[in-house]
Design an enzyme around this catalytic site. Structure first.
Site: not given
Length: 208
Positions: A14, A110, A179
């Site tokens: 991330n 999350h 995605q």
């Protein structure tokens, strides 16, 4: 210019999505001023180094008590002078003093559609194992502000991902990252950087 600190415990996929999005201008008006990990072996620290981003490791193992660690962690974050703190797979309980200091200025990603499969004990692969066990047909990811609860802060963005026949936790985790997580986390940062997110009574409003 929004100054961002990213906190991460592991590989930092991330973090990489944020770095890439700043570079390609998917995220505008933003600078990553620091990366903090609780794990000295986190590949995220290598990603920071490769991209010329200041980084440091603050590990609970290096301090006598949790209280001292909490103080040092907050000190390290404040040292970078961020406008926004991004938890991108940071597997440490955030101290209450830090939550208070960065109220509505700290976000978390999350890997589920909150309020499903969230809260204490739901992190990493455990989320995807639980989703497959329950037999849900749609999973996803959520970006939310951090408050005193676990995954209970105001929701900013969510994105759904379909469960496919034959999925195992690892394949599902990867697809949710590709995605959903790597798309909505940069998008949320860009919205905040451009003054388009407001919190009203524990709910977010996305401004035009």
């Amino acid at each position: 210019m929004l100054k961002v600190v990213v906190m991460v415990s592991g590989g930092g996929t991330n973090l990489q999505a944020i770095i890439d999005s700043v570079k390609d201008k998917t995220i505008t008006n933003t600078q990553i001023v620091g990366v903090i990990s609780n794990n000295k072996n986190a590949y995220a620290l290598k990603r920071a180094e490769e991209n010329g981003i200041p980084s440091k490791c603050i590990s609970p193992k290096d301090y006598e008590t949790r209280e001292v660690f909490n103080e040092k962690l907050l000190e390290a974050v404040k040292g970078y002078g961020p406008d926004l703190v991004v938890l991108a797979g940071f597997l440490v309980v955030i101290p209450p003093a830090m939550i208070a200091e960065y109220r509505n200025r700290m976000i978390n990603i999350h890997p589920s559609l909150i309020p499903s499969f969230c809260g204490t004990g739901y992190y990493g692969l455990k989320v995807h194992e639980a989703a497959l066990e329950r037999g849900v047909k749609v999973v996803g990811a959520t970006v939310h502000f951090v408050d005193e609860g676990t995954d209970t802060g105001p929701i900013i963005l969510q994105k759904a991902v379909e469960v496919e026949q034959g999925d195992v936790p690892e394949t599902l985790q990867r697809r949710v990252m590709e995605q959903a997580e790597w798309k909505i986390l940069p998008c949320a940062i860009d919205l905040i950087a451009n003054g388009r997110v407001k919190v009203e009574e524990n709910r977010t409003v996305i401004l035009p």
